[in-house]
Design a protein around this motif. Sequence first.
Motif, PDB file in Angstrom:
ATOM      1  N   ALA A   1      -0.083 -16.908   5.057  1.00 52.53           N
ATOM      2  CA  ALA A   1       0.079 -15.449   4.621  1.00 52.53           C
ATOM      3  C   ALA A   1       1.708 -15.238   4.733  1.00 52.53           C
ATOM      4  O   ALA A   1       2.361 -15.912   5.283  1.00 52.53           O
ATOM      5  N   SER A   2       2.240 -14.031   3.867  1.00 50.70           N
ATOM      6  CA  SER A   2       3.535 -13.808   3.682  1.00 50.70           C
ATOM      7  C   SER A   2       3.883 -12.239   3.877  1.00 50.70           C
ATOM      8  O   SER A   2       2.703 -11.680   3.466  1.00 50.70           O
ATOM      9  N   SER A   3       5.000 -11.842   4.203  1.00 47.63           N
ATOM     10  CA  SER A   3       5.151 -10.603   4.121  1.00 47.63           C
ATOM     11  C   SER A   3       6.898 -10.234   3.926  1.00 47.63           C
ATOM     12  O   SER A   3       7.553 -11.328   4.217  1.00 47.63           O
ATOM     13  N   SER A   4       7.045  -9.006   3.419  1.00 48.71           N
ATOM     14  CA  SER A   4       8.284  -8.730   3.134  1.00 48.71           C
ATOM     15  C   SER A   4       9.216  -7.849   4.246  1.00 48.71           C
ATOM     16  O   SER A   4       8.660  -7.123   4.750  1.00 48.71           O
ATOM     17  N   LEU A   5      10.247  -8.504   4.609  1.00 51.50           N
ATOM     18  CA  LEU A   5      11.067  -7.627   5.749  1.00 51.50           C
ATOM     19  C   LEU A   5      11.509  -6.358   5.165  1.00 51.50           C
ATOM     20  O   LEU A   5      11.487  -5.429   5.862  1.00 51.50           O
ATOM     21  N   GLY A   6      11.643  -6.150   3.853  1.00 57.10           N
ATOM     22  CA  GLY A   6      12.065  -4.827   3.347  1.00 57.10           C
ATOM     23  C   GLY A   6      10.887  -3.964   3.080  1.00 57.10           C
ATOM     24  O   GLY A   6      11.231  -2.524   2.706  1.00 57.10           O
ATOM     25  N   GLN A   7       9.692  -4.267   3.450  1.00 63.53           N
ATOM     26  CA  GLN A   7       8.505  -3.446   3.077  1.00 63.53           C
ATOM     27  C   GLN A   7       8.031  -2.511   3.998  1.00 63.53           C
ATOM     28  O   GLN A   7       7.852  -3.006   5.281  1.00 63.53           O
ATOM     29  N   VAL A   8       8.017  -1.476   3.817  1.00 67.74           N
ATOM     30  CA  VAL A   8       7.829  -0.442   5.274  1.00 67.74           C
ATOM     31  C   VAL A   8       6.588  -0.877   5.826  1.00 67.74           C
ATOM     32  O   VAL A   8       6.605  -0.687   7.105  1.00 67.74           O
ATOM     33  N   SER A   9       5.510  -1.200   5.003  1.00 69.84           N
ATOM     34  CA  SER A   9       4.199  -1.279   5.568  1.00 69.84           C
ATOM     35  C   SER A   9       4.018  -2.558   6.363  1.00 69.84           C
ATOM     36  O   SER A   9       3.317  -2.468   7.348  1.00 69.84           O
ATOM     37  N   GLY A  10       4.781  -3.558   6.090  1.00 70.45           N
ATOM     38  CA  GLY A  10       4.523  -4.985   6.923  1.00 70.45           C
ATOM     39  C   GLY A  10       3.354  -5.620   6.520  1.00 70.45           C
ATOM     40  O   GLY A  10       2.975  -6.547   7.303  1.00 70.45           O
ATOM     41  N   GLU A  11       2.712  -5.235   5.361  1.00 73.99           N
ATOM     42  CA  GLU A  11       1.391  -5.704   5.237  1.00 73.99           C
ATOM     43  C   GLU A  11       1.516  -7.103   4.861  1.00 73.99           C
ATOM     44  O   GLU A  11       2.465  -7.660   4.142  1.00 73.99           O
ATOM     45  N   LEU A  12       0.500  -8.362   5.173  1.00 73.35           N
ATOM     46  CA  LEU A  12       0.482  -9.320   4.991  1.00 73.35           C
ATOM     47  C   LEU A  12      -0.184  -9.670   3.681  1.00 73.35           C
ATOM     48  O   LEU A  12      -1.371  -8.784   3.487  1.00 73.35           O
ATOM     49  N   PHE A  13       0.054 -10.585   2.989  1.00 70.76           N
ATOM     50  CA  PHE A  13      -0.747 -11.109   1.957  1.00 70.76           C
ATOM     51  C   PHE A  13      -1.002 -12.522   1.952  1.00 70.76           C
ATOM     52  O   PHE A  13      -0.268 -13.498   2.319  1.00 70.76           O
ATOM     53  N   PHE A  14      -2.330 -12.693   1.976  1.00 70.77           N
ATOM     54  CA  PHE A  14      -2.991 -13.952   2.199  1.00 70.77           C
ATOM     55  C   PHE A  14      -3.291 -14.820   1.108  1.00 70.77           C
ATOM     56  O   PHE A  14      -3.420 -14.565   0.091  1.00 70.77           O
ATOM     57  N   GLY A  15      -3.176 -16.096   1.236  1.00 66.31           N
ATOM     58  CA  GLY A  15      -3.702 -17.166   0.395  1.00 66.31           C
ATOM     59  C   GLY A  15      -5.207 -17.304   0.649  1.00 66.31           C
ATOM     60  O   GLY A  15      -5.948 -16.702   1.188  1.00 66.31           O
ATOM     61  N   GLU A  16      -5.670 -18.387  -0.311  1.00 68.73           N
ATOM     62  CA  GLU A  16      -7.150 -18.429  -0.327  1.00 68.73           C
ATOM     63  C   GLU A  16      -8.119 -19.130   0.724  1.00 68.73           C
ATOM     64  O   GLU A  16      -9.011 -19.276   1.047  1.00 68.73           O
ATOM     65  N   GLY A  17      -6.982 -20.114   1.657  1.00 74.18           N
ATOM     66  CA  GLY A  17      -7.560 -20.632   2.679  1.00 74.18           C
ATOM     67  C   GLY A  17      -7.582 -22.089   2.209  1.00 74.18           C
ATOM     68  O   GLY A  17      -7.870 -22.657   1.117  1.00 74.18           O
ATOM     69  N   SER A  18      -7.539 -22.708   3.469  1.00 77.24           N
ATOM     70  CA  SER A  18      -7.613 -24.335   3.482  1.00 77.24           C
ATOM     71  C   SER A  18      -8.742 -24.849   4.317  1.00 77.24           C
ATOM     72  O   SER A  18      -8.542 -24.339   5.550  1.00 77.24           O
ATOM     73  N   ARG A  19     -10.069 -25.252   3.965  1.00 78.05           N
ATOM     74  CA  ARG A  19     -10.881 -25.719   4.872  1.00 78.05           C
ATOM     75  C   ARG A  19     -10.754 -27.195   5.229  1.00 78.05           C
ATOM     76  O   ARG A  19     -10.671 -28.107   4.448  1.00 78.05           O
TER      77      ARG A  19
END
Lengths: 114, 111
Positions: free
Chosen positions: A92-110
């Motif tokens: 996952a990644s998120s932006s330092l400058g983003q107030v929400s701190g929301e994480l954006f996820f990849g599709e996963g690796s099994r």
Amino acid sequence: NAGVTQTPKFRVLKTGQSMTLLCAQDMNHEYMYWYRQDPGMGLRLIHYSVGEGTTAKGEVPDGYNVSRLKKQNFLLGLESAAPSQTSVYFCASSSLGQVSGELFFGEGSRLTVL
Amino acid sequence: ELKVEQNPLFLSMQEGKNYTIYCNYSTTSDRLYWYRQDPGKSLESLFVLLSNGAVKQEGRLMASLDTKARLSTLHITAAVHDLSATYFCAVDIDQGGKLIFGQGTELSVKP
């Protein structure tokens, strides 16, 4: 619109083998994370990074190593795989400058370790 | 030790009914997130709650945050089958984006 991309999507390893999972993000995010997901346990943070060249331990770091040589990439390594590392891994990644701190996820690796 | 606990862990509902999922956490934080995950898929952000008393609504889902009680709720109104999924809450424990997740609530909405 790639967002967060993980490779490979699936992998089977034998006990003792090594491998690296690659996470790439094209959103110029500062923060990147590796989580593992196991049934009934939610997502547990393995390692994370707050910027290029920096890494930190999460809740379950043992048996894993990470590197963040480039801002857009975050690598998760298993030096000697064990059956207990059979899991689905999410980056996952998120932006330092983003107030929400929301994480954006990849599709996963099994990953399956035999 | 930080704990983020959801209940129930499994929820089987009939279409048209209302229900609430609870998320309790054991440390101070005023940032809480709700995510949805469909089987075999990634996590999709539903709500971001950034202060005490925050309430967000999207369609049949409404989330709220009480930082003093260390409790967030996800309320489902008139459930429909499309809401069947696993719902996770996550708490930002250091205001730096380090999210700790609950175990997840597996929701099944039946006709």
